[in-house]
Design an enzyme around this catalytic site. Structure first.
Site, PDB file in Angstrom:
ATOM      1  N   TYR A  34       0.855  -1.210   0.000  1.00  0.00           N
ATOM      2  CA  TYR A  34       0.000   0.000   0.000  1.00  0.00           C
ATOM      3  C   TYR A  34       0.886   1.253   0.000  1.00  0.00           C
ATOM      4  O   TYR A  34       1.125   1.856   1.051  1.00  0.00           O
ATOM      5  CB  TYR A  34      -0.892   0.014   1.249  1.00  0.00           C
ATOM      6  CG  TYR A  34      -1.702  -1.247   1.469  1.00  0.00           C
ATOM      7  CD1 TYR A  34      -2.565  -1.748   0.495  1.00  0.00           C
ATOM      8  CD2 TYR A  34      -1.618  -1.943   2.682  1.00  0.00           C
ATOM      9  CE1 TYR A  34      -3.315  -2.906   0.710  1.00  0.00           C
ATOM     10  CE2 TYR A  34      -2.368  -3.099   2.910  1.00  0.00           C
ATOM     11  CZ  TYR A  34      -3.209  -3.567   1.911  1.00  0.00           C
ATOM     12  OH  TYR A  34      -3.946  -4.708   2.133  1.00  0.00           O
ATOM     13  N   TRP A  38      -3.582   6.406   2.923  1.00  0.00           N
ATOM     14  CA  TRP A  38      -4.978   5.996   3.124  1.00  0.00           C
ATOM     15  C   TRP A  38      -5.585   6.803   4.268  1.00  0.00           C
ATOM     16  O   TRP A  38      -4.900   7.092   5.265  1.00  0.00           O
ATOM     17  CB  TRP A  38      -5.040   4.514   3.499  1.00  0.00           C
ATOM     18  CG  TRP A  38      -5.403   3.585   2.366  1.00  0.00           C
ATOM     19  CD1 TRP A  38      -6.609   3.006   2.132  1.00  0.00           C
ATOM     20  CD2 TRP A  38      -4.537   3.089   1.334  1.00  0.00           C
ATOM     21  NE1 TRP A  38      -6.560   2.201   1.024  1.00  0.00           N
ATOM     22  CE2 TRP A  38      -5.296   2.231   0.506  1.00  0.00           C
ATOM     23  CE3 TRP A  38      -3.188   3.308   1.007  1.00  0.00           C
ATOM     24  CZ2 TRP A  38      -4.761   1.586  -0.603  1.00  0.00           C
ATOM     25  CZ3 TRP A  38      -2.661   2.659  -0.103  1.00  0.00           C
ATOM     26  CH2 TRP A  38      -3.445   1.812  -0.885  1.00  0.00           C
ATOM     27  N   SER A  39      -6.888   7.073   4.146  1.00  0.00           N
ATOM     28  CA  SER A  39      -7.537   7.979   5.096  1.00  0.00           C
ATOM     29  C   SER A  39      -7.610   7.412   6.510  1.00  0.00           C
ATOM     30  O   SER A  39      -7.114   8.017   7.462  1.00  0.00           O
ATOM     31  CB  SER A  39      -8.937   8.313   4.571  1.00  0.00           C
ATOM     32  OG  SER A  39      -9.654   9.059   5.502  1.00  0.00           O
ATOM     33  N   ASP A  41      -6.197   4.795   7.728  1.00  0.00           N
ATOM     34  CA  ASP A  41      -4.867   4.400   8.206  1.00  0.00           C
ATOM     35  C   ASP A  41      -4.176   5.590   8.859  1.00  0.00           C
ATOM     36  O   ASP A  41      -3.600   5.474   9.956  1.00  0.00           O
ATOM     37  CB  ASP A  41      -3.996   3.899   7.045  1.00  0.00           C
ATOM     38  CG  ASP A  41      -4.483   2.578   6.466  1.00  0.00           C
ATOM     39  OD1 ASP A  41      -5.586   2.569   5.879  1.00  0.00           O
ATOM     40  OD2 ASP A  41      -3.787   1.564   6.620  1.00  0.00           O
ATOM     41  N   TYR A  86       0.666   0.210  -7.270  1.00  0.00           N
ATOM     42  CA  TYR A  86      -0.615  -0.175  -6.653  1.00  0.00           C
ATOM     43  C   TYR A  86      -1.724  -0.129  -7.707  1.00  0.00           C
ATOM     44  O   TYR A  86      -1.796   0.817  -8.504  1.00  0.00           O
ATOM     45  CB  TYR A  86      -0.964   0.785  -5.503  1.00  0.00           C
ATOM     46  CG  TYR A  86      -2.274   0.433  -4.811  1.00  0.00           C
ATOM     47  CD1 TYR A  86      -2.329  -0.639  -3.906  1.00  0.00           C
ATOM     48  CD2 TYR A  86      -3.440   1.137  -5.083  1.00  0.00           C
ATOM     49  CE1 TYR A  86      -3.525  -0.988  -3.294  1.00  0.00           C
ATOM     50  CE2 TYR A  86      -4.646   0.795  -4.466  1.00  0.00           C
ATOM     51  CZ  TYR A  86      -4.682  -0.264  -3.571  1.00  0.00           C
ATOM     52  OH  TYR A  86      -5.860  -0.610  -2.960  1.00  0.00           O
ATOM     53  N   GLY A 169     -13.456  -0.153   4.916  1.00  0.00           N
ATOM     54  CA  GLY A 169     -12.178  -0.515   5.541  1.00  0.00           C
ATOM     55  C   GLY A 169     -12.076  -2.006   5.803  1.00  0.00           C
ATOM     56  O   GLY A 169     -10.990  -2.561   5.827  1.00  0.00           O
ATOM     57  N   ASP A 171     -12.646  -4.559   3.916  1.00  0.00           N
ATOM     58  CA  ASP A 171     -12.961  -4.686   2.496  1.00  0.00           C
ATOM     59  C   ASP A 171     -13.462  -6.041   2.021  1.00  0.00           C
ATOM     60  O   ASP A 171     -14.258  -6.120   1.098  1.00  0.00           O
ATOM     61  CB  ASP A 171     -11.704  -4.336   1.688  1.00  0.00           C
ATOM     62  CG  ASP A 171     -11.144  -2.990   2.096  1.00  0.00           C
ATOM     63  OD1 ASP A 171     -11.806  -2.251   2.832  1.00  0.00           O
ATOM     64  OD2 ASP A 171     -10.030  -2.688   1.680  1.00  0.00           O
ATOM     65  N   TYR A 362      -7.906 -11.974   4.298  1.00  0.00           N
ATOM     66  CA  TYR A 362      -8.125 -10.714   5.017  1.00  0.00           C
ATOM     67  C   TYR A 362      -9.607 -10.380   5.175  1.00  0.00           C
ATOM     68  O   TYR A 362     -10.386 -10.569   4.289  1.00  0.00           O
ATOM     69  CB  TYR A 362      -7.254  -9.610   4.451  1.00  0.00           C
ATOM     70  CG  TYR A 362      -7.715  -8.634   3.418  1.00  0.00           C
ATOM     71  CD1 TYR A 362      -7.154  -7.350   3.391  1.00  0.00           C
ATOM     72  CD2 TYR A 362      -8.651  -8.946   2.453  1.00  0.00           C
ATOM     73  CE1 TYR A 362      -7.536  -6.429   2.456  1.00  0.00           C
ATOM     74  CE2 TYR A 362      -9.025  -8.023   1.507  1.00  0.00           C
ATOM     75  CZ  TYR A 362      -8.467  -6.765   1.515  1.00  0.00           C
ATOM     76  OH  TYR A 362      -8.845  -5.841   0.581  1.00  0.00           O
ATOM     77  N   GLU A 406      -0.033  -7.155   9.163  1.00  0.00           N
ATOM     78  CA  GLU A 406      -1.306  -6.501   8.817  1.00  0.00           C
ATOM     79  C   GLU A 406      -2.457  -7.180   9.569  1.00  0.00           C
ATOM     80  O   GLU A 406      -3.348  -6.510  10.075  1.00  0.00           O
ATOM     81  CB  GLU A 406      -1.500  -6.592   7.301  1.00  0.00           C
ATOM     82  CG  GLU A 406      -2.699  -5.839   6.758  1.00  0.00           C
ATOM     83  CD  GLU A 406      -2.817  -5.958   5.244  1.00  0.00           C
ATOM     84  OE1 GLU A 406      -1.947  -6.614   4.609  1.00  0.00           O
ATOM     85  OE2 GLU A 406      -3.786  -5.402   4.695  1.00  0.00           O
TER      86      GLU A 406
END
Ligand code: 9WN
Length: 455
Positions: A34, A38-39, A41, A86, A169, A171, A362, A406
């Site tokens: 990534y 990111w917002s 994050d 990305y 988020g 996802d 995930y 993660e």
């Protein structure tokens, strides 16, 4: 296991991860997986910086805020234009089709509204040193919330909808499965695309190709409508109300009320938003049989009865009644989330006996540090200190054993499945929130502290 954590080692490890991932004033969530900002994050990341470099926290959030759209949306990604590693990058989103988009390239969707809560925590931590920043942040966050209530809540329910799984988020949550399966995608009509995530992380830990086709299909729809919200709402086959997103919004409204009062701002509209959201979460998202809050699929017109860790989030905003708080606690400590003999780390992202449970994919089972951090605060707020300690201890234990991954398999031992850290290594919010969680652990000797559960 020795029953102690090496606090000094964890702290220096966490700071080193953040230093390595930091770019020009903002921080990559992960070194290669990534490589943009990111917002949500950034919201979590600054809570780590707040303990040792407040100025970095301000600079990081300013970098996000300068990318706010004209309509108030805070985009989920602020792109680094030099970075090509990305998918989907800025050339895919084509947000320049919208007159609302800023000149700096961003994605065309949003991310959970953590920023009000984060600003209030920075103020609590920084005191006077944070006041100017908070005064700057307040109108930005209020405009973001206004966007959510005016353009994402057509029936004025107080529950803004999500129009892409990435807005949640969480996802790859199994909560989206049925809705995504309903979207018929003709691959020949989709633009050719190449996933970059699979060059970094094994496919068994990431979404499927069918999922990505649907993610891309939705972006194509938004682009075709030049990101016009009202038209998207009319045509989008994926519209969801989400208990985590709504609870963060309620919690951030609460924070804005507090900040607004202190700054001498009129907070009337924020109070109305807050009341509406709190009531709507209670009325619409609670599922009595599941003993948990659920997502609501606006296209199907029904609650999605899939148990995820997002279902505990209303505790964060103090929303549930006393009896529902007790039910939530019972659900959390039941075999569904803790395992039949307590063999799971809390909090698995999907119940461990659920049909879609996968310990390494995930958002379909693994434990996430940001969710645990939120639930730890949520449990403390509701007076469930023992359970909050357990969640904090489990989180630090996972990190001490496996590093700043993660996400983590919820299994403590290999008896039921894989054990370990998954997704990207050196994940920024895992490091940053470790710094914050450790601050809550007493450390008289400066070297060790209690925090491990027996395995
Ligand atoms: C898509 C950055 C983000 C997190 C999300 C997480 C993952 C992106 C992806 O990474 O999502 O936004 O490409 O999988 O699910 O929560 O914000 O860390």
């Amino acid at each position: 296991m020795n029953g102690t954590l090496d606090v000094a080692e964890l702290l220096s490890g966490a700071k080193a991860v953040l230093d390595r991932n930091r770019c020009d004033g903002w921080t990559r969530p992960a070194p290669t997986l990534y490589p943009h900002q990111w917002s949500w994050d950034s919201g979590f990341i600054v809570l780590g910086y707040a303990h040792y470099d407040l100025e970095r926290a301000f600079v990081e959030l300013r970098s996000l805020f300068r990318a706010q759209w004209g309509n108030g949306m805070l985009p989920h990604i602020v792109f680094d234009p030099r970075e090509k590693g990305y998918f989907p990058g800025p050339e895919f989103w084509e947000t320049e089709r919208s007159p609302e988009a800023p000149t700096h390239p961003t994605s065309g969707i949003t991310n959970p509204p953590v920023h009000g809560l984060v600003a209030s925590l920075l103020w609590r931590r920084g005191g006077d040193a944070a006041r100017d920043f908070v005064a700057e942040a307040f109108p930005v966050v209020r405009a973001f919330h206004r966007y959510l209530y005016e353009l994402r809540d057509p029936h004025h329910e107080g529950l803004p909808f999500l129009r892409h799984p990435w807005e949640s988020g969480t996802d790859n949550s199994p909560a989206w499965d049925e809705a995504l399966a309903r979207i018929e995608v003709d691959r020949s009509t989709l633009p050719a695309y190449e996933r970059k995530d699979l060059t970094v992380v094994s496919g068994e830990q990431r979404p499927t190709r069918a999922d990505y086709d649907r993610y891309v299909f939705l972006i194509e729809l938004f682009k075709g409508l030049a990101y016009r919200e009202r038209e998207i709402q009319a045509e989008c086959p994926f519209l969801f109300q989400d208990p985590l997103f709504a609870s963060l919004l309620a919690r951030s409204n609460e924070a804005l009320l507090e900040l607004g009062d202190a700054l001498g701002e009129d907070v009337g509209e924020i109070r109305e938003w807050q009341q509406a959201t709190t009531a709507a979460v209670e009325e619409k998202l609670w599922d009595e049989e599941m003993g948990l809050y659920c997502h609501y699929d606006l296209i199907a017109g029904e609650r999605v009865r899939v148990a995820t860790s997002s279902g505990f989030a209303p505790l964060l905003a103090g929303i549930p009644t006393e009896s529902r708080r007790r039910r939530l606690l019972a659900t959390l400590e039941s075999p569904r989330f803790a395992g039949s003999s307590g063999e799971c780390y809390l909090v698995p992202s999907h119940e461990v006996d659920g049909p879609a449970f996968d310990p390494v994919k995930y958002w379909r089972g693994p434990v996430w540090v940001n969710v645990n951090w939120l639930l730890c605060r949520a449990l403390e707020r509701c007076g469930f200190h023992r359970q909050a300690d357990r969640v904090r201890g489990d989180t630090l234990d996972l990190i001490a054993h496996h590093g700043f991954h993660e996400y983590f398999s919820p299994f403590r031992t290999a008896a039921r499945g894989p054990v370990g850290g998954y997704g990207s290594a050196d994940f920024s919010w895992s490091a940053a929130l470790t710094v914050d969680l450790l601050a809550g652990v007493s450390n008289a000797a400066g070297a060790t502290a209690p925090g491990r559960q027996a395995s």
